[in-house]
Design an enzyme around this catalytic site. Sequence first.
Site, PDB file in Angstrom:
ATOM      1  N   ASN A   7      -5.775   4.091  -0.750  1.00 46.61           N
ATOM      2  CA  ASN A   7      -4.545   3.633  -0.090  1.00 46.61           C
ATOM      3  C   ASN A   7      -3.297   4.319  -0.631  1.00 46.61           C
ATOM      4  O   ASN A   7      -3.279   4.721  -1.787  1.00 46.61           O
ATOM      5  CB  ASN A   7      -4.418   2.115  -0.273  1.00 46.61           C
ATOM      6  CG  ASN A   7      -5.201   1.366   0.784  1.00 46.61           C
ATOM      7  OD1 ASN A   7      -5.210   1.756   1.943  1.00 46.61           O
ATOM      8  ND2 ASN A   7      -5.858   0.284   0.382  1.00 46.61           N
TER       9      ASN A   7
ATOM     10  N   HIS B  44      -3.175   0.822   8.692  1.00 45.96           N
ATOM     11  CA  HIS B  44      -4.016  -0.085   7.898  1.00 45.96           C
ATOM     12  C   HIS B  44      -3.081  -0.823   6.960  1.00 45.96           C
ATOM     13  O   HIS B  44      -2.500  -0.239   6.057  1.00 45.96           O
ATOM     14  CB  HIS B  44      -5.046   0.705   7.083  1.00 45.96           C
ATOM     15  CG  HIS B  44      -5.758  -0.122   6.048  1.00 45.96           C
ATOM     16  ND1 HIS B  44      -6.463  -1.258   6.349  1.00 45.96           N
ATOM     17  CD2 HIS B  44      -5.861   0.027   4.706  1.00 45.96           C
ATOM     18  CE1 HIS B  44      -6.976  -1.772   5.238  1.00 45.96           C
ATOM     19  NE2 HIS B  44      -6.621  -1.001   4.229  1.00 45.96           N
TER      20      HIS B  44
ATOM     21  N   ARG C   9     -12.319  -7.843   9.793  1.00 48.26           N
ATOM     22  CA  ARG C   9     -11.748  -9.115   9.324  1.00 48.26           C
ATOM     23  C   ARG C   9     -11.287  -9.956  10.517  1.00 48.26           C
ATOM     24  O   ARG C   9     -11.503 -11.167  10.556  1.00 48.26           O
ATOM     25  CB  ARG C   9     -10.562  -8.845   8.385  1.00 48.26           C
ATOM     26  CG  ARG C   9     -10.958  -8.377   6.996  1.00 48.26           C
ATOM     27  CD  ARG C   9      -9.741  -7.910   6.185  1.00 48.26           C
ATOM     28  NE  ARG C   9     -10.082  -7.676   4.786  1.00 48.26           N
ATOM     29  CZ  ARG C   9      -9.479  -6.791   3.995  1.00 48.26           C
ATOM     30  NH1 ARG C   9      -8.485  -6.040   4.476  1.00 48.26           N
ATOM     31  NH2 ARG C   9      -9.849  -6.651   2.737  1.00 48.26           N
TER      32      ARG C   9
ATOM     33  N   ARG D 260       0.837  -1.202   0.000  1.00 43.49           N
ATOM     34  CA  ARG D 260       0.000   0.000   0.000  1.00 43.49           C
ATOM     35  C   ARG D 260       0.876   1.257   0.000  1.00 43.49           C
ATOM     36  O   ARG D 260       0.501   2.288  -0.542  1.00 43.49           O
ATOM     37  CB  ARG D 260      -0.923  -0.010   1.220  1.00 43.49           C
ATOM     38  CG  ARG D 260      -2.018  -1.083   1.159  1.00 43.49           C
ATOM     39  CD  ARG D 260      -2.896  -1.032   2.392  1.00 43.49           C
ATOM     40  NE  ARG D 260      -3.988  -2.012   2.355  1.00 43.49           N
ATOM     41  CZ  ARG D 260      -3.924  -3.220   2.884  1.00 43.49           C
ATOM     42  NH1 ARG D 260      -2.822  -3.639   3.483  1.00 43.49           N
ATOM     43  NH2 ARG D 260      -4.964  -4.039   2.825  1.00 43.49           N
TER      44      ARG D 260
END
Length: 332
Positions: free
Chosen positions: A138, A193, A169, A106
Amino acid sequence: MAALKDQLIVNLLKEEQVPQNKITVVGVGAVGMACAISILMKDLADELALVDVIEDKLKGEMMDLQHGSLFLKTPKIVSSKDYSVTANSKLVIITAGARQQEGESRLNLVQRNVNIFKFIIPNVVKYSPQCKLLIVSNPVDILTYVAWKISGFPKNRVIGSGCNLDSARFRYLMGERLGVHPLSCHGWVLGEHGDSSVPVWSGVNVAGVSLKSLNPQLGTDADKEQWKDVHKQVVDSAYEVIKLKGYTSWAIGLSVADLAESIMKNLRRVHPISTMIKGLYGIKEDVFLSVPCILGQNGISDVVKVTLTPDEEARLKKSADTLWGIQKELQF
């Protein structure tokens, strides 16, 4: 002869059509459209605006949604590449940007997307100076910082989707192991993230029962059940989905609609989302990382102070240092 409409309907007042709960989605790729449909299905807006640079795709997506109007309760769906269409938005969701390629980190995306943000953010601010900005593109933590710098908005109104999806998740995978719905599995993934996110094992619980109290080795190499694989799966899952279908969309769309609901309805729910974390956990730079935040009509109004182990705090600090290392090199 009067027109059919005039024969059918007597107009009683001339209304000014100013939307009360308008949401804009910038970028109508897979993620943007998943956000759009999720928001429409939750009845969060009285007007939805879509913006993109690819005009045919944009018009097609708008028409496709409009044709579902009978089944929705959002009376106005509009689109344009001109940002005037976004005027008076309460919430603007940015999903536009270069897409992550298979195997690409990312962080590698960053300068490509900074250049895109230099065009988008000033246009959003011009037409909706009081909006909340929700950044999804991202690398989300860095781009939330970029959006904050370019917009000049106070930090409460610039929000990164951050670890809301990582935590979802995590809770799903935890639930799969235990045979319990994710809503009843509690656990937080914080920090960046992506690859250096931090699972807070001390807080993982079902019905208030700490899993660490039952298995003191939880999340460590010494754990016979290797619960740390759950977090590894969280980190790997996006890469796996990208490898299999080319991109991720549905889960992030649902995650973003969940955040939009807290903002639009002033729910003051706590979410792991990206905010300016300077002054917390010994972090001295202007970095955005995910911590538990109270989210409502003014954006992020408060941060919950999580007790971290020295190792967890060190990992958070390391994430901050990595992000700052990249941020200070950015050209904008």
